[in-house]
Design a protein around this motif. Sequence first.
Motif, PDB file in Angstrom:
ATOM      1  N   CYS A   1      -2.399   9.074  -1.174  1.00  6.53           N
ATOM      2  CA  CYS A   1      -2.233   7.846  -0.386  1.00  6.53           C
ATOM      3  C   CYS A   1      -3.380   7.661   0.600  1.00  6.53           C
TER       4      CYS A   1
ATOM      5  N   THR B   1      -6.519   6.327   2.522  1.00  6.08           N
ATOM      6  CA  THR B   1      -6.891   4.933   2.771  1.00  6.08           C
ATOM      7  C   THR B   1      -8.402   4.723   2.776  1.00  6.08           C
TER       8      THR B   1
ATOM      9  N   LEU C   1      -7.054  -0.074   2.907  1.00  2.82           N
ATOM     10  CA  LEU C   1      -6.031  -0.887   3.575  1.00  2.82           C
ATOM     11  C   LEU C   1      -6.426  -2.357   3.652  1.00  2.82           C
TER      12      LEU C   1
ATOM     13  N   GLN D   1      -4.133  -4.972   2.028  1.00  2.00           N
ATOM     14  CA  GLN D   1      -2.849  -5.094   2.722  1.00  2.00           C
ATOM     15  C   GLN D   1      -3.003  -5.863   4.032  1.00  2.00           C
TER      16      GLN D   1
ATOM     17  N   VAL E   1       0.511   2.040  10.490  1.00  2.00           N
ATOM     18  CA  VAL E   1       0.281   2.521   9.128  1.00  2.00           C
ATOM     19  C   VAL E   1       0.918   3.893   8.979  1.00  2.00           C
TER      20      VAL E   1
ATOM     21  N   GLY F   1      -0.273   5.501   4.056  1.00  2.00           N
ATOM     22  CA  GLY F   1      -1.181   4.587   3.384  1.00  2.00           C
ATOM     23  C   GLY F   1      -0.659   3.174   3.247  1.00  2.00           C
ATOM     24  N   GLU F   2       0.409   2.813   3.956  1.00  2.00           N
ATOM     25  CA  GLU F   2       1.002   1.486   3.870  1.00  2.00           C
ATOM     26  C   GLU F   2       1.216   0.916   5.274  1.00  2.00           C
TER      27      GLU F   2
ATOM     28  N   THR G   1       3.355  -0.521   7.986  1.00  2.00           N
ATOM     29  CA  THR G   1       4.786  -0.323   8.196  1.00  2.00           C
ATOM     30  C   THR G   1       5.536  -1.629   8.428  1.00  2.00           C
TER      31      THR G   1
END
Length: 434
Positions: free
Chosen positions: A129, A131, A286, A289, A335, A338-339, A341
Amino acid sequence: MTLLADRPRVTRHPLRPELRRGFAPLAGGAVLLTLLVALAVPAETWQGGWAETRDRTHTAAVLLGFPLAVAAGCWQGGRERRRRTGELLETAVRGPLPRFLASALPVALWVAAGHLAAAALALLATWYCATGDSPYVLVPLADTLVLGCAALAGQVGGRVLPWRLTAPLLATAAYVLLGTLSYDSRSTLAPLSPLLDTAAHQVPVWWQPMVTVAWVGGLTTAAVLALTARRRATALVPLTAATAAAVLLVHTGDDGLVRTNPIALRQVCDTSTTPQICVNARYEKLLPQVTEALSGLTGRLEGVRNVPVRFVDVPGRTGEDEVRLPMITPLGRSVAGGELTDPQRYAWEAGMMLVGRSWCDRTDPATSRVDDAVEHYLAPKPMRDDFDELDPEIDAKKRARARLLAMADEDRRTWLSEYFLTADVCDPKAVPEL
């Protein structure tokens, strides 16, 4: 019987029994388990960022693994005294140094292996994951050698002071000493600590891990030779090397041991939006996103003049016509794994970066209503952060929001262009009415 007598005898290495069973594997397992627990509890604060993973594993290795390695080596070193076999071993053919290594090396190797396994698992946890950026392998490799040295040093302590309480006392002393050296910024001896404090946008200078290993390893080797060598003067050779490494570390100082990571000064941008969206190259993956999270905001600003040219995510001050992107670091806030939130909250924070007048000493109610209307139009506040009903001005603010939404598209773009021309002005008379 003749066949059995003629069969050659298999000579086994004296380290083999100690490596396969006994206390050494337990010591390695204890180091591995301790580090994994320390890493797993706050995993969202480092997983996904290579620099964060490096710093977290490094801190855990030095502050937790080092004292544990010292205690393990010390316990092994006092084994002869506890078993009352010291006098018997004195009659052995092997000299003091081979006997010492036969007992100490298995513990040191297992401790090093335990740390290496924990560091490898942490790198794997970030790899899937990650980034952006790339892994930093030199730091955990150096930490592995440092922990092996700590186990050998503990063995020396256990031989010199073979009491049952020596192991916990030495471990406690090591923890206190490391903590004092690492976090007392006024101490000139702080660079001697194996724990190097680096920010996420920094890296150690290329030679720092190797010199630290030379400092700790030279000191450990000198202690071992002073205890076991037939000619104690040979301990002066590694002691000299350790002294040279220590002088280099102290002379350089904490500030000279780290530098800004070049990749942290570089940005990766999406130029198709207004404003453009640029993220730090450490978090390059990232960018899609972030662009998606801010798509509503940037879409509403299309065709509007006087807005900043780009969102930026770099250390230090922003340039002209730039506005700071909401913070990606520390990981675990905006974050995790790797996402993003909470994309909605992230967009609202980005809108606040464009609208807020927090630097003004005071703003009049009319200006506050205008700012609130623009903020609400660009990216509404998330429901859990919305305390509108507690605001005594909420009715007037809702009317201002409605007037902005009711404008024709071209009129709203014209009005917003005038508004952003005064976005950094505290004079209420300069802000366009709504």
